[in-house]
Scaffold this motif. Structure first.
Motif, short mmCIF file in Angstrom:
data_model
loop_
_atom_site.label_atom_id
_atom_site.label_comp_id
_atom_site.label_asym_id
_atom_site.label_seq_id
_atom_site.Cartn_x
_atom_site.Cartn_y
_atom_site.Cartn_z
N SER A 171 0.26 -7.62 4.30
CA SER A 171 1.08 -6.94 3.27
C SER A 171 1.66 -5.65 3.82
CB SER A 171 0.24 -6.65 2.02
OG SER A 171 -0.12 -7.86 1.41
N ARG A 172 2.67 -5.15 3.16
CA ARG A 172 3.40 -3.99 3.70
C ARG A 172 2.83 -2.65 3.23
NH1 ARG A 172 8.51 -3.05 -0.30
NH2 ARG A 172 7.38 -3.55 -2.20
N THR A 173 3.34 -1.62 3.88
CA THR A 173 3.07 -0.24 3.47
C THR A 173 4.40 0.38 3.08
OG1 THR A 173 1.21 -0.05 4.99
CG2 THR A 173 2.21 1.99 4.30
N GLY A 175 10.36 -5.56 -8.51
CA GLY A 175 10.35 -5.15 -7.11
C GLY A 175 11.12 -6.09 -6.20
N SER A 176 11.00 -5.81 -4.91
CA SER A 176 11.73 -6.59 -3.91
C SER A 176 11.00 -7.89 -3.60
CB SER A 176 11.88 -5.76 -2.63
OG SER A 176 10.59 -5.41 -2.16
N LEU A 177 11.66 -8.76 -2.87
CA LEU A 177 11.05 -10.03 -2.45
C LEU A 177 10.60 -9.92 -1.00
CD1 LEU A 177 13.66 -12.59 -3.84
CD2 LEU A 177 11.45 -11.98 -4.84
N GLY A 221 10.94 4.45 -13.12
CA GLY A 221 11.49 3.20 -13.66
C GLY A 221 10.37 2.24 -14.07
N ASP A 222 9.27 2.27 -13.33
CA ASP A 222 8.15 1.36 -13.64
C ASP A 222 7.46 1.79 -14.93
OD1 ASP A 222 8.88 0.47 -11.13
OD2 ASP A 222 7.32 1.62 -10.12
N SER A 223 7.33 3.09 -15.11
CA SER A 223 6.71 3.61 -16.32
C SER A 223 7.58 3.26 -17.54
CB SER A 223 6.58 5.13 -16.16
OG SER A 223 5.82 5.69 -17.16
N LEU A 246 0.90 -1.15 0.00
CA LEU A 246 0.00 0.00 0.00
C LEU A 246 0.94 1.21 0.00
CD1 LEU A 246 -2.99 0.85 0.14
CD2 LEU A 246 -2.66 1.12 2.59
N ASP A 247 0.99 1.90 -1.13
CA ASP A 247 1.90 3.05 -1.26
C ASP A 247 1.24 4.29 -0.68
OD1 ASP A 247 3.94 1.73 -2.56
OD2 ASP A 247 3.43 2.47 -4.55
N VAL A 248 1.87 4.88 0.31
CA VAL A 248 1.38 6.14 0.87
C VAL A 248 2.35 7.24 0.44
CG1 VAL A 248 0.80 7.38 2.99
CG2 VAL A 248 0.38 4.92 2.83
O1 LIG Z 1 10.51 -2.17 -2.14
P1 LIG Z 1 10.48 -2.35 -3.63
O2 LIG Z 1 9.60 -3.51 -4.02
O3 LIG Z 1 11.81 -2.39 -4.26
O4 LIG Z 1 9.82 -1.03 -4.24
C1 LIG Z 1 8.53 -0.66 -3.89
C2 LIG Z 1 8.24 0.71 -4.42
O5 LIG Z 1 8.97 1.70 -3.71
O6 LIG Z 1 8.59 0.85 -5.76
C3 LIG Z 1 7.63 1.68 -6.42
C4 LIG Z 1 8.34 2.70 -7.21
O7 LIG Z 1 9.12 2.09 -8.17
C5 LIG Z 1 6.69 2.16 -5.35
O8 LIG Z 1 5.41 2.43 -5.83
C6 LIG Z 1 6.75 0.95 -4.51
O9 LIG Z 1 6.02 0.78 -3.44
#
Ligand SMILES: O=P(O)(O)OC[C@@]1(O)O[C@H](CO)[C@@H](O)[C@@H]1O
Length: 302
Positions: A87-89, A137-139, A247-249, A11-13
């Motif tokens: 799940s994380r925030t 993303g991360s694991l 980076g995601d875009s 959950l992205d804040v």
């Molecule tokens: O902790 P991770 O999985 O590496 O990155 C998670 C994260 O920071 O990456 C996105 C931006 O790229 C955010 O929306 C998101 O929550």
């Protein structure tokens, strides 16, 4: 259909403040709360561009339920696998006067071997009918560090190309699964392959099994080392804003270019323009259409 995989959904804040006062009380101007994790952001951008997507990931607890509800509210098709953990925030604090952004990413829940096995079973079925898979993303805790190699190998065995955006050990192991594209940023690549130039690092990941490596370098553009040669994408100017999600875009642009399929210069131009356009948008997973249209034709590919 492009399948995006985010094992560590979040959950992205996002808090917007004029400037952070580390010794005092910060009054937050703007607050955004939405489902995130890198693969979710990729899916949002792809969907905005009219591409069919399915979001996969592990979600659990009250935060997992909030993530799923937000994905559904956004109209994103999802196939989430339940886990017992919450799940994380993640928290992004973005200075509007800076502009500077700091991220605080929780490590994520503990995932059991049975939960991961269930995920892999469902992933295998969906990957088989996908045109491409994006794994990003991360694991979360409990997931083996070579999980991305496992997932990309499952896709590769079914002739489905995979794009991997990872850091650290997961990035180091990912090439073993023969991904079509690995997309580290410059710092991630330098950590995964220390010493030498970025081109050396990219070549090393190709030697380990990645078909192509695209390195994102912020306002310096992109470096792509591919089977068809080495390319550079140069940006016409620096876009100011929040780089979270850029980076995601960019990965969304690479994925579209992969499924269409487009020649590398076109793919890179689109990816670089989408990355820049995401910086101009306030939250990860969005991009500014006007910036995209303005920057796209000005990007120089050599
Ligand atoms: O902790 P991770 O999985 O590496 O990155 C998670 C994260 O920071 O990456 C996105 C931006 O790229 C955010 O929306 C998101 O929550």
């Amino acid at each position: 259909m492009i399948l995006t995989v985010t094992l560590n959904l979040a959950l992205d804040v996002t808090y917007q403040v004029p400037r952070v006062d580390w010794d005092g009380v910060n009054r937050v101007g703007g607050v955004h709360r939405r489902a995130g994790g890198k693969g979710v952001n990729v899916a949002r951008v792809l969907a905005a561009l009219g591409q069919e997507v399915i979001v996969m990931g592990l979600a659990g607890g009250p935060t997992g339920r909030a993530i799923e509800a937000d994905l559904r509210a956004a109209g994103l098709e999802c196939a989430l696998c339940g886990i017992a953990g919450d799940s994380r925030t993640t928290l992004a604090v973005s200075e509007t006067a800076g502009p500077r952004t700091a991220l605080f990413n929780e490590p994520g829940p503990e995932v059991t071997p049975a939960e991961l096995a269930d995920f892999i079973r469902r992933y295998t079925a969906l990957a088989a009918i996908a045109d491409a898979v994006v794994i990003a993303g991360s694991l979360p805790r409990g997931v083996p560090i070579d999980a991305y190699a496992t997932l990309t190998a499952i896709a590769a065995e079914r002739d489905v190309p995979a794009i991997v955006d990872a850091d650290g050990e997961p990035l180091r192991h990912a090439p073993k699964g023969r991904p079509a594209v690995v997309k580290p940023n410059a710092a991630e690549l330098a950590r995964a392959v220390p010493g030498g130039t970025l081109a050396d690092g990219a070549r090393a990941l190709r030697e380990r099994g990645a078909e192509s490596v695209v390195v994102s370098m912020g306002s310096d553009g992109l470096l792509a080392v591919t089977g068809e040669g080495t390319f550079r994408a140069r940006m016409p100017y620096t876009v100011a804003g929040n780089p979270t999600g850029a980076g995601d875009s960019l990965v969304a642009g690479l994925a579209l270019g992969l499924v269409r399929p487009e020649p590398w210069p076109d793919r890179l131009r689109r990816a670089a323009a989408l990355g820049a356009a995401a910086v101009a948008a306030p939250v990860a997973g969005e991009f500014d259409q006007d910036v995209y249209t303005a920057v796209h034709p000005l990007i120089v590919i050599t």
